[in-house]
Design a protein around this motif. Structure first.
Motif, PDB file in Angstrom:
ATOM      1  N   GLY A 492       0.836  -1.188   0.000  1.00 52.35           N
ATOM      2  CA  GLY A 492       0.000   0.000   0.000  1.00 52.35           C
ATOM      3  C   GLY A 492       0.873   1.241   0.000  1.00 52.35           C
ATOM      4  N   VAL A 493       0.487   2.239  -0.791  1.00 55.42           N
ATOM      5  CA  VAL A 493       1.277   3.469  -0.890  1.00 55.42           C
ATOM      6  C   VAL A 493       0.353   4.680  -0.791  1.00 55.42           C
ATOM      7  N   ASN A 494       0.692   5.609   0.109  1.00 57.63           N
ATOM      8  CA  ASN A 494      -0.025   6.872   0.233  1.00 57.63           C
ATOM      9  C   ASN A 494       0.768   7.970  -0.456  1.00 57.63           C
ATOM     10  N   SER A 495       0.102   8.744  -1.301  1.00 56.22           N
ATOM     11  CA  SER A 495       0.776   9.809  -2.046  1.00 56.22           C
ATOM     12  C   SER A 495      -0.212  10.921  -2.337  1.00 56.22           C
ATOM     13  N   TYR A 496       0.165  12.169  -2.009  1.00 52.33           N
ATOM     14  CA  TYR A 496      -0.762  13.302  -2.120  1.00 52.33           C
ATOM     15  C   TYR A 496      -0.245  14.353  -3.094  1.00 52.33           C
ATOM     16  N   CYS A 497       0.083  13.908  -4.293  1.00 54.56           N
ATOM     17  CA  CYS A 497       0.541  14.849  -5.313  1.00 54.56           C
ATOM     18  C   CYS A 497      -0.567  15.870  -5.612  1.00 54.56           C
ATOM     19  N   GLY A 498      -0.204  17.135  -5.649  1.00 58.50           N
ATOM     20  CA  GLY A 498      -1.149  18.188  -5.978  1.00 58.50           C
ATOM     21  C   GLY A 498      -1.845  18.788  -4.779  1.00 58.50           C
ATOM     22  N   TRP A 499      -1.711  18.153  -3.618  1.00 54.82           N
ATOM     23  CA  TRP A 499      -2.324  18.706  -2.405  1.00 54.82           C
ATOM     24  C   TRP A 499      -1.264  19.117  -1.397  1.00 54.82           C
ATOM     25  N   TYR A 500      -0.378  18.180  -1.029  1.00 53.05           N
ATOM     26  CA  TYR A 500       0.763  18.519  -0.185  1.00 53.05           C
ATOM     27  C   TYR A 500       1.986  18.706  -1.078  1.00 53.05           C
ATOM     28  N   GLY A 501       2.911  19.558  -0.648  1.00 47.54           N
ATOM     29  CA  GLY A 501       4.086  19.851  -1.461  1.00 47.54           C
ATOM     30  C   GLY A 501       3.825  21.009  -2.402  1.00 47.54           C
ATOM     31  N   ASN A 502       4.783  21.272  -3.229  1.00 44.63           N
ATOM     32  CA  ASN A 502       4.730  22.451  -4.095  1.00 44.63           C
ATOM     33  C   ASN A 502       4.280  22.162  -5.518  1.00 44.63           C
ATOM     34  N   PRO A 504       1.883  21.699  -8.482  1.00 47.82           N
ATOM     35  CA  PRO A 504       0.476  21.969  -8.797  1.00 47.82           C
ATOM     36  C   PRO A 504      -0.198  20.712  -9.346  1.00 47.82           C
ATOM     37  N   PRO A 505      -1.521  20.599  -9.188  1.00 48.56           N
ATOM     38  CA  PRO A 505      -2.216  19.380  -9.596  1.00 48.56           C
ATOM     39  C   PRO A 505      -1.952  18.968 -11.042  1.00 48.56           C
ATOM     40  N   GLU A 506      -1.884  19.933 -11.955  1.00 46.45           N
ATOM     41  CA  GLU A 506      -1.784  19.575 -13.369  1.00 46.45           C
ATOM     42  C   GLU A 506      -0.481  18.867 -13.722  1.00 46.45           C
ATOM     43  N   GLN A 507       0.531  18.951 -12.847  1.00 47.71           N
ATOM     44  CA  GLN A 507       1.808  18.301 -13.147  1.00 47.71           C
ATOM     45  C   GLN A 507       1.867  16.854 -12.662  1.00 47.71           C
TER      46      GLN A 507
END
Length: 621
Positions: A492-502, A504-507
């Motif tokens: 299982g992997v948790n990943s919050y691309c576009g919400w946490y970190g710098n 932007p969602p479109e990338q």
């Protein structure tokens, strides 16, 4: 399959093994296990037995200083609130009274029943009276679906049970403590967060206190069926294997009959001197699946008792990067769920709640749920059995618990055992999860590896997983790298691309993923937050459009990850959390749900729904 020992627990004593390992194998003279729990081994299938419900209005006393437990020297009192003393003459000094104070509903949490208790953490005493006339050759147990977090149980002024852990059931025998006629049941419930607890002090959900699940008085014969485990052999499609554990003075050399009338099955077995009957027989059974959640009436008979349960038969395995349900690859189309009522806050605790929550999952075209981050109530897994929804079930080994502490390990293993014991006959449950987002260390690896070994000893028919975190390997590349990959069956992997970190969602859709393992991967968490009904530009936080943009890009990213075999976005419904105080947008709600706290769907719900419909067609389900 695991055969239980005399007292219903595992033959292998993992807490001691773990403590010896941490101390370099030296022999210990002191007691290093967790505080002894006085409750008896949990009785299986309480819903299918003769019970008297003790739910309803209970008298309560709020006790932040624990005056009802300790004297003024802070020593346990022999005359605490559990004695329920009454004024006998005008000069008597008794400074409490359950009967003239407030009441709370059981099951239920105290936080949402009384505004003054909204943020309360501490002790609340509960009192319930009931009438009972015991019969000869019968035994009685008081059963609690759960009480958060530590419970002391008193019957007629005597301590009869003690349990630690807020999300698993426990019961205690009260046969010799019942009065003919009126009985007084008093429970001290303490939900104070502690650094050495499981979970620890730091979580991202509301610490709902109270007797949060149903309470019942169970009546059984002197010798009864305490527990049973009846499942398909994972290596065979037509061999049923398992065991049945008797409890009582006549448990040895008992005749046990197992019937599955619809399949014309009637088999007899004998118990050994420990009251255990090993079960194995062949049967041509229709397999339980997400498309056809077939449940059979299974009847277990001994001379003193007959128990009936509804059990589905299926196999679950992983091989060559695939999750195989009944030998066929499956893609898990799911979502995470907290144990929160469908409409509003507070604990979900009944069949109607489960039907609404899992109904939304079906409406989303889902076939799977991750029940985060602790075992949910039994109604959820039984409803999942009926509706054909696969389940990831988890113990609250969450974030930064004390991995070096043997007592913490013993607590975690006990909660795992209680979760498995309750649900090991549920076809819907396919994944036992060890932990969520735990920081890498040698102590953590030892802890979780031993926990994995313990759960496999308990149940060899299901898969073991854990929600891990990712590591970046370079610009534009996300790598899955964690020593626990070698321990679990499914990563299982948790990943919050576009919400946490710098980023932007479109990338997010441009990211490339790599894995060193040949094991199936579930994206166990991803997503973002939105306030339902708040609209604006897709670059504006808290709008439904922003959340939807996060999902659009993440789902496109997942389409390009060849080894992903399931997804459970975070999450179905908004839930209370003290970590989320932002006025207007959060107000102590985690807004990452795709359904609001009032049950209203956000834009992202329909985006996931459409994507799951495509996945459903791809996998021909």
């Amino acid at each position: 399959m695991k055969i239980k020992s005399k007292n219903g627990t595992n033959k292998k004593f993992y807490p001691l093994i773990f403590s010896l390992f941490l101390l370099g194998g030296s022999f210990l003279t002191q007691n290093v296990t967790a505080r002894e729990v006085d409750s008896d081994p949990t009785i299986q299938n309480v819903m299918g037995r003769e019970t008297v419900s003790l739910d309803g209005q209970w008298g309560v006393i709020i006790d932040p200083y624990e005056t009802g437990y300790y004297d003024y020297r802070y020593q346990p009192s022999e005359n605490g609130y559990f004695k329920d003393q009454k004024v006998q003459k005008p000069s008597d000094l008794i400074e409490y009274n359950f009967d003239t104070g407030p009441t709370l509903n059981v099951p239920g949490d105290w936080n949402t029943q009384d505004d003054q208790l909204f943020l309360y953490e501490g002790t609340v005493w509960y009192k319930r009276t009931f009438n009972y006339l015991p019969n000869e050759n019968e035994r009685q147990f008081i059963y609690f679906g759960a009480a958060n977090y530590e419970a002391h149980v008193y019957l007629n002024g005597e301590l009869v049970g003690h349990h630690i852990g807020g999300f698993t059931p426990f019961n205690t025998e009260v046969t010799d403590h019942l009065n003919d006629g009126q009985n007084t049941l008093i429970v001290k419930v303490d939900n104070q967060r502690k650094r050495e607890a499981v979970p620890t002090v730091n979580t991202d959900w509301w610490n709902y206190g109270g007797i949060t699940r149903s309470v019942s008085l169970i009546t059984v014969p002197d010798t009864f069926i305490e527990d049973y485990f009846i499942q398909l052999d994972p290596e065979s499609s037509n061999t049923v294997k398992g065991w049945v554990q008797m409890n009582g003075s006549n448990r040895a050399n008992q005749t046990l009959t197992i019937k599955i009338p619809e399949a014309n099955i009637e088999k007899q077995f004998r118990t050994d001197e420990m009251g255990i009957a090993e079960v194995e027989f062949t049967a041509d059974l229709e397999k339980w699946s997400t498309r056809n959640p077939k449940l059979y009436d299974v009847i277990l008979e001994i001379p003193e008792e007959t128990i009936e349960d509804q059990i589905g038969f299926r196999t679950i395995r992983q091989k060559d990067g695939e999750i195989l349900l009944n030998g066929e690859p499956i893609f898990l189309r799911g979502i995470c769920i907290h144990e929160s009522r469908p409409f509003g806050g507070g604990r979900a605790n009944n069949s109607a709640d489960a039907e609404v929550l899992l109904g939304w999952v079906k409406e989303m075209n889902g076939n799977y749920v991750r029940l985060a981050h602790y075992p949910h109530n039994e109604h959820m897994v039984r409803m999942a059995d009926k509706m054909g929804i696969l389940v990831w079930s988890e113990v609250p080994v969450y974030w930064t618990i004390q991995f070096e502490n043997p007592e913490v390990y013993a607590n975690a293993e006990r909660q795992m055992r209680e979760m498995v014991d309750r649900d090991h006959n549920r076809a819907s449950v396919i994944l036992w999860s060890l932990a969520n987002e735990t920081p890498r260390s040698e102590a953590r690896f030892t802890f979780l590896s031993n926990l994995a070994e313990a759960v496999r000893e308990l149940d060899s028919t299901r898969l073991v997983t854990a929600a891990l975190e990712t590591q970046s390997r370079g610009e534009g590349v996300i790598g899955i790298h964690d020593p626990m990959e070698e321990v679990v069956d499914v990563i299982g992997v948790n990943s919050y691309c576009g919400w946490y970190g710098n980023m932007p969602p479109e990338q997010c859709s441009d990211l490339r993923w790599e894995s060193d393992s040949n094991k199936p991967v579930i994206l166990s968490e991803f997503g973002g937050g939105a306030l339902q009904g708040y609209h604006g530009d897709e670059n504006e936080r808290w709008t439904e459009e922003f959340q939807d943009a996060v999902y659009e890009s993440n789902l496109e990213m997942i389409d390009n990850i060849s080894f992903v075999r399931g997804t459970s976005p975070w999450l179905l419904k908004d839930f209370r959390s003290p970590r989320r105080p932002l006025p207007r947008f959060q107000d102590f709600w985690n807004r990452k749900g795709v359904i609001s706290d009032e049950g209203l769907k956000k834009k992202a719900f329909f985006t996931i729904q459409d994507w799951y419909e495509k996945k459903k067609q791809e996998w021909e389900e």
